[in-house]
Design an enzyme around this catalytic site. Sequence first.
Site, short mmCIF file in Angstrom:
data_model
loop_
_atom_site.label_atom_id
_atom_site.label_comp_id
_atom_site.label_asym_id
_atom_site.label_seq_id
_atom_site.Cartn_x
_atom_site.Cartn_y
_atom_site.Cartn_z
N HIS A 66 0.84 -1.21 0.00
CA HIS A 66 0.00 0.00 0.00
C HIS A 66 0.87 1.25 0.00
O HIS A 66 1.94 1.28 0.63
CB HIS A 66 -0.99 -0.01 1.15
CG HIS A 66 -0.39 0.07 2.52
ND1 HIS A 66 -0.03 1.24 3.12
CD2 HIS A 66 -0.11 -0.92 3.42
CE1 HIS A 66 0.45 1.00 4.34
NE2 HIS A 66 0.42 -0.31 4.55
N ASP A 82 -0.43 4.31 0.77
CA ASP A 82 -0.90 5.31 1.75
C ASP A 82 -0.16 5.15 3.07
O ASP A 82 0.27 4.06 3.43
CB ASP A 82 -2.42 5.19 1.96
CG ASP A 82 -2.87 3.80 2.40
OD1 ASP A 82 -2.42 2.81 1.78
OD2 ASP A 82 -3.66 3.70 3.36
N ASP A 136 6.23 1.40 7.15
CA ASP A 136 4.84 0.99 6.87
C ASP A 136 4.27 1.83 5.76
O ASP A 136 3.66 2.84 5.99
CB ASP A 136 4.01 1.12 8.16
CG ASP A 136 2.58 0.65 7.99
OD1 ASP A 136 2.27 0.01 6.98
OD2 ASP A 136 1.76 0.96 8.88
N GLU A 156 -5.05 1.24 2.35
CA GLU A 156 -4.96 0.10 3.27
C GLU A 156 -5.22 0.53 4.69
O GLU A 156 -5.85 -0.17 5.47
CB GLU A 156 -3.58 -0.57 3.16
CG GLU A 156 -3.49 -1.91 3.90
CD GLU A 156 -3.12 -1.80 5.39
OE1 GLU A 156 -3.33 -2.77 6.13
OE2 GLU A 156 -2.62 -0.72 5.82
N GLU A 157 -4.73 1.71 5.02
CA GLU A 157 -4.81 2.17 6.41
C GLU A 157 -6.23 2.46 6.86
O GLU A 157 -6.49 2.64 8.03
CB GLU A 157 -3.92 3.40 6.63
CG GLU A 157 -2.42 3.15 6.43
CD GLU A 157 -1.79 2.28 7.53
OE1 GLU A 157 -2.51 1.87 8.46
OE2 GLU A 157 -0.58 1.98 7.42
#
Lengths: 436, 436
Positions: free
Chosen positions: B103, B105, B136, B170-171
């Site tokens: 991801h 984001d 991340d 995703e977050e």
Amino acid sequence: MRMEEIERKVIGWLDQHSAKAIRLLKRLIGEKSTLGSEFNAQAVVLEKLRQFQMDIDVWEPSLKQLKQHPYFKSDRSDFHESPNIVAKKTGAGGGRSLILNGHIDVVPEGSLKDWTYEPFQAVEENGKIYGRGSTDMKGGNTALLFALEALHACDVKLKGDVLFQSVIDEECGGAGTLSAIMRGYRADGALIPEPTNMKLFIKQQGSMWFRITVKGLAAHGGTRYEGVSAIEKSMHVITAIQELEKVRNARISDPLYDNVPIPVPVNIGTISGGAWPSSVADRVVIEGRCGIAPHEQPEAVKLELENWLKDLEYRDEWFKRHPVKVEWFGAQWLPNDLPDDHPLISVLQSAYQKMKRTAPITEASPWGTDGGLLYHAGDTPVIVFGPGETKTAHQANEYIEVEAMIESAKIIALFVMDWCGVHTDGEDADAKVDKE
Amino acid sequence: MRMEEIERKVIGWLDQHSAKAIRLLKRLIGEKSTLGSEFNAQAVVLEKLRQFQMDIDVWEPSLKQLKQHPYFKSDRSDFHESPNIVAKKTGAGGGRSLILNGHIDVVPEGSLKDWTYEPFQAVEENGKIYGRGSTDMKGGNTALLFALEALHACDVKLKGDVLFQSVIDEECGGAGTLSAIMRGYRADGALIPEPTNMKLFIKQQGSMWFRITVKGLAAHGGTRYEGVSAIEKSMHVITAIQELEKVRNARISDPLYDNVPIPVPVNIGTISGGAWPSSVADRVVIEGRCGIAPHEQPEAVKLELENWLKDLEYRDEWFKRHPVKVEWFGAQWLPNDLPDDHPLISVLQSAYQKMKRTAPITEASPWGTDGGLLYHAGDTPVIVFGPGETKTAHQANEYIEVEAMIESAKIIALFVMDWCGVHTDGEDADAKVDKE
């Protein structure tokens, strides 16, 4: 005239002029006097007082001065256009002085959708007048002013001084009454017509607000075992407070509280903590109200609660390294404790009995009034008695029963005459004889 | 070239070109790609992908379409300028296909005062690159792209298709990956380089958010016995949830969780209730995160929690007439469950072993990834393996170790070759022979 005739005349006048009281109450309700907006309502009071040939003192309380008083607890920072009024009728001498105290401020109306009536339009319906402040306590204030008007109209010559006080700020800590005390106003006794539903409240529970901060340790919810939940720790705090309440109430043996399930509650009013559903909460704040029994000193009660919470470490080791933080904030309502044999009680009982042909109920109130300040800061014993009902105070569709308001004015008029004493014709005759 | 030579060549290329990976990661961190602002970071990805001769698909997810999917849980209402990217390298045939998913984001940087480094300036220091999203998971994405670049530079001919996915969202619930699935992208297996600290996460805990509303009955704090405290009632709810967590976790026997104190936590993250210190709270809202074990269905878990809370009435009669309200809100992260004998595990273990000369640690993750969607909605088995460390994710001073990132790129490159299969010279020769 003999005393009984004077009393009959005053009661008769009150009977005939109830429309005046209704008009006055409606005008008072019409002036929305929430915190900081008391000016116009006080102007209505002033206009009425000017008819009674009293010495009138109007002033804006001084924050600077108030702050020097240990009992000043208001969060208020400005009293501009929020005047206090004290009107004094000096007695002929030889009688007991009396303060008649009522607050002019009202709490906000809340959500309009909860109201059937416009909160500031004083609608009269089925013997009730609806509106914010009707019961708490413009109805009581009206009863005071109506009683004073009767005494003036009937030319009653009181022996003791009467001080009528229309004060601001009762709903947020009593700065108005405190300012009057600091200005030097004191008396042998005081009556506050807060909504007691015509009962005599001879003791009042005080209260003060606490804020308890409980610490935790943040972590991701998926590995919550790596953190310490302040929410879980709060449960120990809540349990501890519940137990403190039990211990504090077990001590109270006053028969006045025999039928009260919890004479002096410790109420946990709010809780909030945590920032995110997926995180372990690292902080919870609990706010509440700690009742102060009539005989208690606020500082001693604070200390008891603080010490009690220090013992949390014996419930859970976490608190040893992370003690809760206790703060006392916001307003404070002092308790009030009138001895059972105080003449304020017997004189008011007698006035009540005259009008109602039955003995009044005597109780302790679950809330404080400005009476706590009058007593603790002003050395003035206080009795609380008024026409409103507690249950409608601070609620939507607050109302007062007109009949109760008029009746309480009669009882108060009789009470004033008995407490202060009345210069009767007989005495006048004697006096004239003496002078001649 | 024989397979071992190809592998040596690819690893050698990666060793020589680590500066490229560092430069790419820094550029990606430099483009702040929080929710709704993914455009520029995706442009950097696109620029890189264009060098690899892949078929590139760029699109903005359609909210209308996403809303038709039962797994769509995002609160997001607009994907304008938030493109998804899928780049496909079609294999020569005869191999397993693979999705490489990361991801783009990142979560917000939070309070700047907690940061020693500028969160979006990618500072390199002592072998670490600091910045929001470094671990991340832009570090993981860089490892993927760096591996693909090596395969391209070394002219490795894969048999199976490789689909590189740079997804948004995703977050906050996985709308990017879900949109890719709905667009038809599937494969025989997938690898997501979320921050596992180079461990193999073969199972992931899913999670979803609940909101529980507890009712009380308002009253004045001084007569709190006339009300019912929603705060006190909440304590039953919290206790019930704690017990539900115990019951749910007692069922888990997977040895992967042997060393995890609470494999699948139910976290109470927030609590709030009551409006005034002097009032009895008539409402408390509790929000939390309910973990979903790898083998569980979210709907079954919801039902279990809801039924469990129905039994509150046996703890306290109040709940019989005032049951709590349970809502499921916000995002949802599906769990993922890879069978122990799945080849994704053995192939990745083997690649790891080749590089590190030791067996990797295999674990279950305490958090969900887009892998749950790839598996449940896209029928694609998923393994999670990446260079970052969970503990720095979402934190201030988030960082990634450069060496781990490069090393993971090597392991991933070996993994891709083994999984998809490589067309070696020998096979070419055979093919030529066949053709001739």
